[in-house]
Design an enzyme around this catalytic site. Structure first.
Site, PDB file in Angstrom:
ATOM      1  N   LYS A  23       3.368   1.031   2.887  1.00  0.00           N
ATOM      2  CA  LYS A  23       3.573   0.123   4.197  1.00  0.00           C
ATOM      3  C   LYS A  23       3.572  -1.035   3.273  1.00  0.00           C
ATOM      4  O   LYS A  23       3.065  -2.163   2.243  1.00  0.00           O
ATOM      5  CB  LYS A  23       1.328   0.471   4.523  1.00  0.00           C
ATOM      6  CG  LYS A  23       1.415   1.205   5.087  1.00  0.00           C
ATOM      7  CD  LYS A  23       0.014   1.582   5.873  1.00  0.00           C
ATOM      8  CE  LYS A  23       0.227   2.901   6.221  1.00  0.00           C
ATOM      9  NZ  LYS A  23      -0.775   3.412   5.582  1.00  0.00           N
ATOM     10  N   HIS A  26     -13.481   3.207  -0.325  1.00  0.00           N
ATOM     11  CA  HIS A  26     -12.904   1.935   1.052  1.00  0.00           C
ATOM     12  C   HIS A  26     -13.747   1.023   0.603  1.00  0.00           C
ATOM     13  O   HIS A  26     -13.734  -0.077   1.318  1.00  0.00           O
ATOM     14  CB  HIS A  26     -13.535   2.452   2.254  1.00  0.00           C
ATOM     15  CG  HIS A  26     -13.033   3.998   2.605  1.00  0.00           C
ATOM     16  ND1 HIS A  26     -13.508   4.463   3.763  1.00  0.00           N
ATOM     17  CD2 HIS A  26     -12.039   4.252   2.779  1.00  0.00           C
ATOM     18  CE1 HIS A  26     -13.206   4.960   4.837  1.00  0.00           C
ATOM     19  NE2 HIS A  26     -12.111   4.938   4.074  1.00  0.00           N
ATOM     20  N   ASN A  75       1.152  -1.036  -0.198  1.00  0.00           N
ATOM     21  CA  ASN A  75      -0.305  -0.181   0.128  1.00  0.00           C
ATOM     22  C   ASN A  75       1.173   0.683   0.090  1.00  0.00           C
ATOM     23  O   ASN A  75       1.091   1.634   0.431  1.00  0.00           O
ATOM     24  CB  ASN A  75      -0.995  -0.142   1.176  1.00  0.00           C
ATOM     25  CG  ASN A  75      -1.575   1.202   1.077  1.00  0.00           C
ATOM     26  OD1 ASN A  75      -2.440   1.970   0.807  1.00  0.00           O
ATOM     27  ND2 ASN A  75      -2.767   1.301   2.556  1.00  0.00           N
ATOM     28  N   ARG A  80     -11.888  15.859   7.993  1.00  0.00           N
ATOM     29  CA  ARG A  80     -12.095  15.818   6.773  1.00  0.00           C
ATOM     30  C   ARG A  80     -13.956  16.561   6.482  1.00  0.00           C
ATOM     31  O   ARG A  80     -14.917  16.139   7.756  1.00  0.00           O
ATOM     32  CB  ARG A  80     -12.814  15.265   5.570  1.00  0.00           C
ATOM     33  CG  ARG A  80     -11.654  14.992   4.927  1.00  0.00           C
ATOM     34  CD  ARG A  80     -11.341  13.654   3.752  1.00  0.00           C
ATOM     35  NE  ARG A  80     -10.186  13.089   3.573  1.00  0.00           N
ATOM     36  CZ  ARG A  80      -9.932  11.004   4.173  1.00  0.00           C
ATOM     37  NH1 ARG A  80     -11.269  10.801   3.623  1.00  0.00           N
ATOM     38  NH2 ARG A  80      -9.099  10.730   4.074  1.00  0.00           N
ATOM     39  N   ARG A 116      -2.777  -1.634  -3.337  1.00  0.00           N
ATOM     40  CA  ARG A 116      -3.751  -1.285  -3.312  1.00  0.00           C
ATOM     41  C   ARG A 116      -4.110   0.203  -4.406  1.00  0.00           C
ATOM     42  O   ARG A 116      -2.868   0.703  -4.172  1.00  0.00           O
ATOM     43  CB  ARG A 116      -3.734  -0.736  -1.717  1.00  0.00           C
ATOM     44  CG  ARG A 116      -4.795  -0.049  -1.590  1.00  0.00           C
ATOM     45  CD  ARG A 116      -5.207   1.116  -0.274  1.00  0.00           C
ATOM     46  NE  ARG A 116      -6.144   1.939  -0.167  1.00  0.00           N
ATOM     47  CZ  ARG A 116      -6.350   3.044   0.603  1.00  0.00           C
ATOM     48  NH1 ARG A 116      -4.893   3.191   1.199  1.00  0.00           N
ATOM     49  NH2 ARG A 116      -7.006   3.323   0.254  1.00  0.00           N
ATOM     50  N   GLU A 131      -8.656  -4.653   5.253  1.00  0.00           N
ATOM     51  CA  GLU A 131      -7.727  -4.264   3.599  1.00  0.00           C
ATOM     52  C   GLU A 131      -6.919  -5.367   2.778  1.00  0.00           C
ATOM     53  O   GLU A 131      -6.637  -5.792   1.642  1.00  0.00           O
ATOM     54  CB  GLU A 131      -7.498  -3.237   3.395  1.00  0.00           C
ATOM     55  CG  GLU A 131      -9.181  -2.860   3.743  1.00  0.00           C
ATOM     56  CD  GLU A 131      -8.984  -1.035   4.141  1.00  0.00           C
ATOM     57  OE1 GLU A 131      -9.129  -0.384   2.924  1.00  0.00           O
ATOM     58  OE2 GLU A 131      -8.393  -0.452   5.361  1.00  0.00           O
ATOM     59  N   GLY A 162     -12.674   4.922  10.416  1.00  0.00           N
ATOM     60  CA  GLY A 162     -11.735   5.210  10.689  1.00  0.00           C
ATOM     61  C   GLY A 162     -11.609   6.779  10.365  1.00  0.00           C
ATOM     62  O   GLY A 162     -12.335   8.012  10.943  1.00  0.00           O
ATOM     63  N   ASP A 169      -8.516  13.169  16.409  1.00  0.00           N
ATOM     64  CA  ASP A 169      -8.848  11.739  17.189  1.00  0.00           C
ATOM     65  C   ASP A 169     -10.098  11.244  17.729  1.00  0.00           C
ATOM     66  O   ASP A 169     -10.423  12.041  18.957  1.00  0.00           O
ATOM     67  CB  ASP A 169      -8.044  11.868  17.666  1.00  0.00           C
ATOM     68  CG  ASP A 169      -6.778  10.032  18.265  1.00  0.00           C
ATOM     69  OD1 ASP A 169      -8.190   9.509  19.149  1.00  0.00           O
ATOM     70  OD2 ASP A 169      -5.859   9.249  17.339  1.00  0.00           O
TER      71      ASP A 169
HETATM   72  P1  ADP Z   1      -7.018   5.023   9.035  1.00  0.00           P
HETATM   73  O1  ADP Z   1      -8.669   5.152   8.342  1.00  0.00           O
HETATM   74  O2  ADP Z   1      -6.345   6.104   9.437  1.00  0.00           O
HETATM   75  O3  ADP Z   1      -6.895   3.312   8.506  1.00  0.00           O
HETATM   76  P2  ADP Z   1      -8.280   3.913  12.019  1.00  0.00           P
HETATM   77  O4  ADP Z   1      -9.079   3.047  10.647  1.00  0.00           O
HETATM   78  O5  ADP Z   1      -7.222   3.058  12.593  1.00  0.00           O
HETATM   79  O6  ADP Z   1      -8.013   5.230  10.819  1.00  0.00           O
HETATM   80  O7  ADP Z   1      -9.307   4.680  12.670  1.00  0.00           O
HETATM   81  C1  ADP Z   1      -8.347   5.239  13.539  1.00  0.00           C
HETATM   82  C2  ADP Z   1      -9.445   6.274  14.299  1.00  0.00           C
HETATM   83  O8  ADP Z   1      -9.622   5.061  14.768  1.00  0.00           O
HETATM   84  C3  ADP Z   1      -9.078   7.434  14.977  1.00  0.00           C
HETATM   85  O9  ADP Z   1     -10.004   8.859  15.154  1.00  0.00           O
HETATM   86  C4  ADP Z   1      -9.251   6.877  16.469  1.00  0.00           C
HETATM   87  O10 ADP Z   1      -9.216   7.689  17.063  1.00  0.00           O
HETATM   88  C5  ADP Z   1      -9.830   5.947  16.436  1.00  0.00           C
HETATM   89  N1  ADP Z   1      -9.738   4.822  17.174  1.00  0.00           N
HETATM   90  C6  ADP Z   1      -9.494   3.958  17.831  1.00  0.00           C
HETATM   91  N2  ADP Z   1      -9.659   3.504  18.449  1.00  0.00           N
HETATM   92  C7  ADP Z   1     -10.777   4.120  19.623  1.00  0.00           C
HETATM   93  C8  ADP Z   1     -11.074   4.080  21.001  1.00  0.00           C
HETATM   94  N3  ADP Z   1     -11.156   2.781  21.306  1.00  0.00           N
HETATM   95  N4  ADP Z   1     -12.210   5.103  20.585  1.00  0.00           N
HETATM   96  C9  ADP Z   1     -12.405   5.893  19.749  1.00  0.00           C
HETATM   97  N5  ADP Z   1     -11.752   5.580  18.999  1.00  0.00           N
HETATM   98  C10 ADP Z   1     -10.797   5.249  18.542  1.00  0.00           C
END
Ligand code: ADP
Length: 422
Positions: free
Chosen positions: A14, A193, A7, A254, A104, A399, A223, A297
């Site tokens: 990655k 996605h 990826n 976003r 990917r 994925e 995510g 986050d």
């Molecule tokens: P990406 O889209 O970059 O692959 P991820 O699928 O890893 O990202 O998702 C990242 C998001 O998941 C972040 O907003 C993070 O805060 C949230 N996240 C991860 N663990 C938790 C948790 N225990 N509670 C709430 N949100 C979480």
């Protein structure tokens, strides 16, 4: 049979090495990434399954430092290969151990509807779609070229993020703007996605012991980027991301759906440059922009809300409400739904967000089982009550595994997998 999944992003590469056994079991042998490609401080993060994660800086010689010729994708892949071949913590003994590589690729436009073996035509297609994904497609192509150099003769397969959504009818993928913009420039909804929606859809079917082709599902990939899909009998009929991944749900940074007049007002009334508007909507909006706590986050937003930060509480509620709004629309479009599926970092781990959503779905026949929801972190589980008409399910996405599996399936179908050395 060892399969490499790549990826490639604009500044990262990655990788995951899978072993596919003939008994149908797949295991991860090693994974990691090269970070900061094209920058001064590139590093390799590497995990051999069962061992601790190791981070090593990639040293540059003096000449490279002076000429600012920092590491590129091709060199990054060589660093990865050296590690994979390493006597102590490597997982292959020769590059010939890798029988196939799955990539990917973010955007395949309308022409990419399924996984494809990469040849010159497919590379041209990736270039052709660059205007639709200017940051991602060139990086994906750089990853492909690097693999062709390092693993000569090994088949490369492209798995497009947009492909699974290509079953949408025109009523779903066209925007109400002049039709010629679609014809001339390809302005339409593509969706993203796709690999994740496809994977969790199929896994949910397996979990429920029902054929994927018999289910109506609403999948929520939550995510940093967030999107939803309405899947009827294994085919996408609606999805929330659009021509770009900016449309739809509220995301980490976003904006998702907004009045399309806002970007123009930012230019015309607020004097912003178009480029800055783009940055504002992609990097400074969503949870980050709404909560005003300096991060997008979800964990931080929830924590701030719990401590009484009103703005963070509203940001969290808007995030939930937008999902519920789409669920209502998709439920109607599908004529009912067997299950709502949560995946992605937030969907898999955040009980409060899932509770917020499911608690608003009573009218659609879904009731939360609070204990099941609270007890579920990162594993497959039903979080609705037994008598719920529409189930709420948590299903971890993978994925990389989907890319590896689809690559193997395609190559076997086409008789392109050299299985003698297994
Ligand atoms: P990406 O889209 O970059 O692959 P991820 O699928 O890893 O990202 O998702 C990242 C998001 O998941 C972040 O907003 C993070 O805060 C949230 N996240 C991860 N663990 C938790 C948790 N225990 N509670 C709430 N949100 C979480």
């Amino acid at each position: 049979m060892k399969i490499l999944v790549i990826n490639a992003g604009s500044s990262s590469l990655k990788f995951t090495v899978f072993n596919f056994s003939w008994l149908g079991k797949q295991t991860v042998l090693a994974s990691g990434q090269v970070e900061c490609i094209g920058l001064l401080t590139a590093s390799l993060i590497y995990t051999k399954t069962g061992k601790a994660k190791v981070k090593t800086e990639i040293p540059l010689n003096e000449e490279r430092l002076l000429t600012k010729k920092y590491i590129n994708h091709s060199e990054a892949l060589k660093v990865v290969c050296d590690k994979l071949l390493n006597k102590d913590d490597g997982v292959i003994t020769s590059i010939n151990d890798i029988l196939a590589i799955g990539h990917r690729v973010v955007h395949g436009g309308e022409k990419a509807t399924r996984p494809v073996i990469i040849d010159e035509k497919i590379k041209e297609l990736i270039v052709e779609c660059t205007h639709l994904a200017p940051l991602h497609n060139p990086a994906n192509l750089a990853g492909i070229t690097a693999c062709e150099e390092t693993f000569p003769g090994v088949p490369n397969v492209a798995i497009f993020d947009t492909a699974f959504h290509q079953t949408m009818p025109p009523e779903s993928y066209l925007y109400a703007i002049p039709y010629e913009l679609y014809e001339k420039h390809g302005f339409r909804r593509y969706g993203f996605h796709g690999t994740s929606h496809h994977y969790v859809g199929k896994q949910t079917a397996k979990y429920l012991k029902v054929a994927f082709e018999e289910l109506k599902l609403i999948t929520c990939h939550l995510g940093n980027g967030c999107s939803m899909a309405a899947i009827d009998k294994g085919e996408v009929v609606e999805t929330s991301m659009g021509m770009t991944p900016l449309e739809g749900l509220v995301m980490g940074t976003r904006c998702g759906d907004i009045d399309p007049a806002i970007p123009m007002a930012l230019v015309n009334d607020c004097g912003m440059a178009p480029r800055d508007v783009d940055i504002l909507l992609n990097k400074k909006s969503g949870l980050y922009g709404l909560a005003g706590i300096g991060t997008g986050d979800m964990r931080d937003v929830i924590q701030a809300a719990e401590k009484g930060n009103k703005q963070a509480e509203i940001a969290k509620n808007i995030f939930i409400r937008r999902i519920v709004k789409y669920i209502g629309a998709y439920y109607t479009m599908l004529g009912g739904s067997d299950a709502i599926v949560f995946t992605g970092g937030i969907g898999e781990n955040s009980a409060p967000i899932r509770a917020g959503v499911v608690n608003m779905l009573e009218a659609l026949g879904s009731c939360l089982d609070p204990a099941a929801n609270q007890g579920c972190t990162g594993s497959a589980a039903v979080i609705s009550t037994k008598d719920s008409k529409m189930k709420a399910i948590v299903m971890p996405t993978n994925e990389e595994l989907m890319i590896a599996t689809q690559s193997v399936e395609l190559l076997l179908e086409e008789g392109k997998l050299k299985v003698v050395s297994v």
